[in-house]
Design an enzyme around this catalytic site. Structure first.
Site, short mmCIF file in Angstrom:
data_model
loop_
_atom_site.label_atom_id
_atom_site.label_comp_id
_atom_site.label_asym_id
_atom_site.label_seq_id
_atom_site.Cartn_x
_atom_site.Cartn_y
_atom_site.Cartn_z
N LYS A 1 5.92 -7.91 -5.19
CA LYS A 1 6.56 -8.04 -6.34
C LYS A 1 5.10 -9.27 -7.62
CE LYS A 1 10.56 -6.55 -7.18
NZ LYS A 1 11.44 -5.85 -5.00
C1 LIG Z 1 11.02 -4.75 -4.35
C2 LIG Z 1 11.52 -4.40 -3.50
C3 LIG Z 1 11.91 -3.78 -2.35
C4 LIG Z 1 11.56 -2.37 -3.01
O1 LIG Z 1 10.04 -1.62 -4.02
P1 LIG Z 1 10.06 -0.80 -5.20
O2 LIG Z 1 9.32 -0.89 -5.88
O3 LIG Z 1 11.34 -0.80 -5.96
O4 LIG Z 1 10.50 0.63 -4.16
C5 LIG Z 1 11.40 -3.31 -1.69
N1 LIG Z 1 11.09 -5.18 -0.66
C6 LIG Z 1 11.49 -5.65 -1.14
C7 LIG Z 1 10.97 -7.09 -0.45
C8 LIG Z 1 11.10 -5.84 -2.77
O5 LIG Z 1 11.31 -6.82 -3.34
#
Ligand SMILES: *Cc1c(COP(=O)(O)O)cnc(C)c1O
Length: 470
Positions: free
Chosen positions: A115
């Site tokens: 993220k």
């Molecule tokens: C947010 C997240 C996901 C999922 O991603 P999306 O874009 O919501 O599908 C998967 N793994 C981790 C570690 C995350 O922080």
């Protein structure tokens, strides 16, 4: 200039800066680019030797053209994707785990999860656009861990953004709490709510619904995964990894640990822009609403389950609407009708076989239980000495189950570092890994947070007081 349209066809077309600040469209839909920028194979091939920031400029600029100057974008990319912010010089390095099988490590950013790629950029873009418009905003969000810390890290240098992140007091792991509370900045406010995550979330929703406590002088902005700017930033690493493994001459396959469908939608965008991608795998935990839809053509929302992969614990996947929009030939009225049906959680919705068939040409899906997550972490460690985080383990397992062609490189998105997920690491029988070098002093850093009762008035008063300091 790039224009954006709503998936439900009944909201004004917007330019990038308005999309950045808007969140949901007025008709309840999500904004998508009206036309997708396209690149020829020759052009993509010519990017092979570009470092991450320069490649990112090629991919992102068409989406922001007309709102962000080319040089300004270059400056933002250089201030984000560098070795001070990311603990690895390659920014998004690829790790091999088997013949023709790879993990794309997206966890070298400040909060050790993918993220950071999007939220670091979002902070820069917000501050730039707000300065141009001479506006200031308040970001408010609730977090059970991941998004909050990445948003705080992304906005800590913003002059035009105050950020308030609510988390349930005592219910977030120490590493995750410290990743939020030790970030230094006058515009950063951590609120520990004496309650649970849902109460925090409800207070955020209520505040977006009635923003009177901001006295009309500020607007609330959401930084959740439906924000287009986040998806846009995530497209880059699909190009980067493909180019590093011999693309675009060779096609690639990706397996993506999926919650809200933001990360995998970025892969779908990369394909639409011209990157040869043969297969995209939707890898889910036991919150498997998308896997059930893809495999049985039945859409039915089930209650949320709490798992050892909390960042993928979702009941509905908001960004899936963006894919449905294309499957329904970008017919906003038809999609609005479908989404209204899907919003009624008591019914099961079926798609036409023709639409689902189109999705299945590119996408496969697989759901992984906790026992299998732990087993996959053990297997891969046994095979390579490499410890996967539990979210990434879901991706690797799904990749191995769903792979269509062994000659095409299979790349699983490594979405987080295992050090963030102690429960899973312990269940798999491993010692906790060390914190990466750029975070070694995390446990000694000074924390700052405000503990407040689960009371909307108290929270809003705190926000107002700290927003209008001068
Ligand atoms: C947010 C997240 C996901 C999922 O991603 P999306 O874009 O919501 O599908 C998967 N793994 C981790 C570690 C995350 O922080």
């Amino acid at each position: 200039m790039m224009k954006y349209i709503s998936t439900r066809g009944n909201a004004p077309e917007l330019a990038f800066d308005d999309v950045l600040l808007t969140g949901l469209a007025a008709d309840g839909g999500l904004y998508v680019p009206k036309e997708v920028p396209q690149f020829s194979l020759e052009e993509i091939e010519s990017w092979r030797d570009l470092p991450y920031t320069e490649l990112a400029h090629k991919v992102i600029y068409p989406f922001v053209e007309g709102c962000v100057e080319s040089d300004a974008l270059k400056g933002m990319l250089e201030s984000v994707y560098n070795n001070e912010v990311f603990g690895h010089k390659a920014i998004a390095p690829v790790q091999q785990i088997d013949h023709n099988e790879y993990v794309l490590e997206l966890f070298h950013g400040p909060t050790l999860a993918f993220k950071d790629f999007a939220l670091q950029m979002l902070g820069q873009l917000l501050d730039y656009v707000l300065a141009k418009r001479d506006e200031k905003v308040v970001i408010m969000g609730a977090t059970s861990g991941d998004t909050g810390s990445a948003a705080i890290e992304g906005t800590k240098t913003c002059k035009n953004v105050d950020i308030f992140i609510l988390h349930p007091h005592g219910k977030v792991s120490e590493v995750q709490r410290r990743q939020m509370t030790t970030v230094v900045g006058d515009n950063i406010h951590n609120i520990a709510i004496e309650g649970n995550f849902d109460q925090a979330q409800d207070m955020v929703k209520a505040s977006f619904g009635d923003q009177a406590f901001l006295r009309g002088e500020r607007k609330l902005v959401a930084v959740n995964s439906i924000n287009w700017a986040r998806i846009m930033s995530q497209i880059v690493y699909y190009f980067y990894s493909a180019l590093n493994l011999g693309g675009p001459v060779r096609p690639m396959a990706y397996s993506v640990p999926t919650g809200n469908f933001g990360d995998i939608f970025a892969g779908y965008m990369a394909k639409k822009m011209g990157l040869p991608i043969e297969q995209l795998i939707i890898a889910t935990n036991e919150n498997d609403v998308l896997h059930r839809l893809m495999s049985n053509n039945l859409y039915k929302v089930e209650p949320l389950k709490h798992t050892i992969t909390p960042s993928m614990d979702i009941a509905v996947s908001s960004n899936f609407e963006r894919l449905l929009f294309d499957l329904y030939d970008r017919d906003g009225a038809a999609l609005a009708e479908l989404m209204n049906k899907m919003a009624d959680r008591s019914v099961e919705v079926e798609l036409s076989e023709e639409k689902l068939g189109k999705a299945r040409d590119l996408f496969d899906s697989y759901a992984v239980t906790e026992d299998v997550i732990v087993k996959t972490m053990q297997d891969v460690y046994g095979e390579t000495g490499y410890l996967l985080d539990p979210h990434t383990a879901i991706g690797v397992k799904a990749a191995r189950e769903c792979r269509r062609n062994n000659r095409i490189p299979m790349i699983t998105l490594g979405t987080a570092h295992p050090v963030k997920f102690e429960e899973a690491v312990q269940r798999a029988g491993f010692e906790m890994p060390k914190l990466p070098h750029h975070l070694t002093d995390l446990m000694e850093r000074q924390e700052r947070l405000e503990v407040l009762p689960a009371d909307l008035k108290a929270v809003q008063a705190f926000i107002a007081k700290n927003t209008f300091k001068d």
